[in-house]
Enzyme design. Structure first.
Site, PDB file in Angstrom:
ATOM      1  NE  ARG A  86     107.430  35.180  13.129  1.00 59.15           N
ATOM      2  CZ  ARG A  86     106.395  34.773  13.865  1.00 59.15           C
ATOM      3  NH1 ARG A  86     106.471  34.782  15.186  1.00 59.15           N
ATOM      4  NH2 ARG A  86     105.282  34.345  13.305  1.00 59.15           N
ATOM      5  CE1 TYR A  87     112.334  37.874  15.577  1.00 58.74           C
ATOM      6  CE2 TYR A  87     110.584  36.854  16.870  1.00 58.74           C
ATOM      7  CZ  TYR A  87     111.026  37.880  16.049  1.00 58.74           C
ATOM      8  OH  TYR A  87     110.183  38.893  15.716  1.00 58.74           O
ATOM      9  NE  ARG A  90     112.366  36.143  20.849  1.00 60.93           N
ATOM     10  CZ  ARG A  90     113.343  36.758  20.201  1.00 60.93           C
ATOM     11  NH1 ARG A  90     114.571  36.256  20.233  1.00 60.93           N
ATOM     12  NH2 ARG A  90     113.102  37.860  19.526  1.00 60.93           N
ATOM     13  CB  CYS A  99      90.654  32.692  24.575  1.00 57.87           C
ATOM     14  SG  CYS A  99      92.116  32.742  23.515  1.00 57.87           S
ATOM     15  CB  CYS A 103      90.230  39.975  21.549  1.00 60.85           C
ATOM     16  SG  CYS A 103      90.780  39.684  23.243  1.00 60.85           S
ATOM     17  CB  CYS A 106      91.744  37.463  17.951  1.00 57.24           C
ATOM     18  SG  CYS A 106      92.889  36.085  18.194  1.00 57.24           S
ATOM     19  NE  ARG A 108      99.296  32.937  17.272  1.00 53.98           N
ATOM     20  CZ  ARG A 108     100.079  33.329  18.280  1.00 53.98           C
ATOM     21  NH1 ARG A 108      99.559  33.552  19.472  1.00 53.98           N
ATOM     22  NH2 ARG A 108     101.375  33.489  18.109  1.00 53.98           N
ATOM     23  CG  ASP A 266      99.270  41.786  14.379  1.00 54.27           C
ATOM     24  OD1 ASP A 266     100.353  42.272  14.012  1.00 54.27           O
ATOM     25  OD2 ASP A 266      99.114  41.223  15.479  1.00 54.27           O
ATOM     26  CG  ASP A 303     104.472  40.496  14.989  1.00 50.64           C
ATOM     27  OD1 ASP A 303     105.548  40.013  14.587  1.00 50.64           O
ATOM     28  OD2 ASP A 303     103.973  40.253  16.094  1.00 50.64           O
ATOM     29  CE  LYS A 310     106.250  41.329  18.917  1.00 49.58           C
ATOM     30  NZ  LYS A 310     106.802  39.955  19.019  1.00 49.58           N
TER      31      LYS A 310
END
Length: 358
Positions: A86-87, A90, A99, A103, A106, A108, A266, A303, A310
């Site tokens: 995205r950037y 990185r 996981c 959560c 989440c 994702r 999100d 985000d 972000k």
């Protein structure tokens, strides 16, 4: 204590009433359940701030029109499988979909939950992309949770990334040190011995998540020379009060973890019951000033849906719209996007209510 991985497990352990289970079956079918032994031990009541993060709710079936299966736009910026670029400097490497806990908020949730990790061939292809793009200086391991991998696999991955001369930094986003501290073994810590600067970003949202075992594991990472930062999500009914945030950030610093990001929740599917308004989040951040020293205060960020990145929730980037609950958000490239709160009732009086929760 074994992980709870089904509604049946949650009922057997007194975390869900048997009469509630039938209504929760569609929730389990849409997003799997996993609650580690450590987090079961951290739950004091069925509706406390830890339980609310992991126990399924029928509210998850209420999907709003603006909610998405890919709320932050990972897929838009995926040049090869498992990689998000995205950037310019990185990339994110999604090494696993697994996981230690799932959560309920989440972002994702449409992608994680399946057993399995990237294959060796897929990892090689992703890192080949990194190696031919010298502007990339940092590789960020995420998933899922990268620390569910064995120390042997982690060590191999760290060595492969370290062999790319243009990469300086390795960042790991994880919940494992708090939700499954038994994984924080000497072998795991030593797997991160490398020429790279290693940063561990701990995901934690409430002080009650921190056990003695979690504190010991984090200190071991710190002694190994690993920089410890944190990422939290602002969640209604979990940490949306000044006392909860203050104690969370103080607990983090006691463990050697610098509070780094506080994320606005999100626009993932079925999570509107967790979302606060932006104005309430701003009020909480103002309330923390003066209560906490600078090193204890994270940056409050959002985000932008659609993969636009972000940005901090500050007047430079986020401006109130014409009506309450409407916002104009400027991304890092200068693009402007509309955002609407889930409950557009925030006004001066409700902001004062937030501040008076201390």
């Amino acid at each position: 204590m074994k992980a709870a991985v089904s509604l049946g497990d949650l009922v057997a352990r007194g975390l869900v009433e048997a009469a509630e289970a039938p209504a929760l079956l569609p929730v389990e079918q849409s997003f799997r359940i996993r609650l580690s032994g450590a987090m079961q031990g951290a739950i004091a009541t069925r509706d406390d701030p830890v339980a609310r993060q992991f126990i399924p709710s029928v509210q998850e079936l209420d999907i709003k029109p603006d909610e998405s299966g890919d709320p932050i736009g990972d897929e838009v910026h995926s040049p090869v499988k498992g990689l998000t670029h995205r950037y310019p400097d990185r990339v994110i490497l999604h090494v696993t979909k697994t996981c230690e806990v799932y959560c309920r908020f989440c972002f994702r949730r449409e992608a994680v939950g399946d057993e399995g990790h990237l294959s060796q061939d897929e990892i090689i292809a992703a890192l080949d992309y990194v190696s031919v793009n010298p502007a990339i200086r940092e590789v960020i391991l995420t998933g899922g949770d990268p620390l569910v991998l064995s120390p042997r696999r982690i060590k191999d991955l760290v060595e492969r990334i370290g062999a790319i001369s243009t990469v300086d930094t390795l960042r790991i986003h994880t919940r494992v040190p708090v939700v499954a501290p038994e994984r924080m073994t000497e072998a795991l810590v030593s797997a991160f011995e490398t020429r790279l600067t290693v940063i561990l970003v701990l995901h934690a949202n409430h002080a009650a998540e921190f056990t003695d075992a979690a504190r010991a594991g984090l200190r071991a990472m710190q002694r190994a020379g690993i920089m410890l930062l944190s990422q939290s999500v602002l969640l209604r009914g979990v940490n949306d009060s000044l006392p909860a945030l203050e104690e969370l950030f103080r607990e983090m610093l006691r463990c050697g973890v610098k509070p780094y990001y506080l994320h606005h929740c999100d626009l993932a599917k079925g999570v509107s019951h967790f979302r606060t308004t932006i104005a309430d989040g701003m009020a909480l951040m103002r309330g923390l000033r003066g209560k906490l020293a600078g090193p204890l205060i994270p940056t409050y960020v959002i985000d932008i849906a659609g993969g636009f990145g972000k940005v901090p929730i500050t007047p430079d980037y986020v401006v109130a719209g014409a009506t309450p609950g409407e916002w104009r958000i400027t991304d890092w490239r200068g693009g402007v996007h509309d955002y609407r709160d889930p409950h557009c009732t925030t006004d001066a009086q409700s902001v004062q209510t937030i501040l008076q929760k201390a």
